[in-house]
Design an enzyme around this catalytic site. Sequence first.
Site: not given
Length: 321
Positions: A60, A191
């Site tokens: 992440c 994203y």
Amino acid sequence: MAQAQFTRETGSGGEFVRQPNRFTDRITADSQSPSGGGPDSRGRWPVEPGRYRLVWCRACPWAHRARIVLGLLGLDEVISVGTVDPIRDEAGWRFTLDEGGRDPVLGVEFLAEVYRATDPDYAGRVTVPALVDTVTGRVVTNDYPQITLDFGTQWRAYRRPGAPDLYPEALRPELDALMAEIFRDVNNGVYRCGFAVTQQAYDEAFTNLFARLDLLSQRLTGQRYLMGDTITEADVRLFTTLVRFDAAYHGHFKCNLRKLTEMPVLWAYARDLFQTPGFGDTVDFDHIKRHYYGTHPAINPTGIVPLGPDLSGWTTPHGRG
């Protein structure tokens, strides 16, 4: 509208709208709480070595920035670290990397257990990084932008000798503005490309992403780091996206105008940081690829993880020193 990866985080125009951070207390040097106490009236927990645990995932980018800063400042001596598995399924982040499948300090199998202990009604995505109070077993904060800033400003008494000042006071106005642009167009921009479910939302995110990367390339043409001659928080935040770019975002998120390796200035800059202690030694490309390609079934329904890209270039001379 096409199937969204996270339905609750999809806007009416098909754009990805990231959920807000649920837990936003802070650990500060000026907390009015005593040692061992909870938050004061303003949600400030006391700085206390050995009390808090940073839960992160090597895959992440938001958690990775916290791990990098923790190490650069030497705070991993006073804040412990728990690592979750890169595969996040419907049950969320798991501690399968630890013996018995439980975090050895928190005693839980899933980070979701800590979230529920903090807020039994929480219904959003369970996210990393999370700073957890080991006294109560509850989340202090999952506010990833503030976590790293507080590491640099509130834990000064425990930083290692010679630790960098990642958030110098005199540069904060410019730093804050630059990091906001990087977040909007790059960190979150990839994203917004990958999780868009309409062509218009994707096109806008894609255009803004590469326009910002071009501007950052120009900025870095005449200086080693984003703010000049020393590494700052802005470099950490940009690095965690760049290091994932070719391995995940270029293909999986359709950010494919150019690869990082095809952007000469940013590629050299990223290698420079990668080869700096505290950066590359925290990168795990296997975890990165398995997470992105294995946990987004709306984007990659087969779950096949690509064998590429060639990673050998990361250790080649960067020419920026």
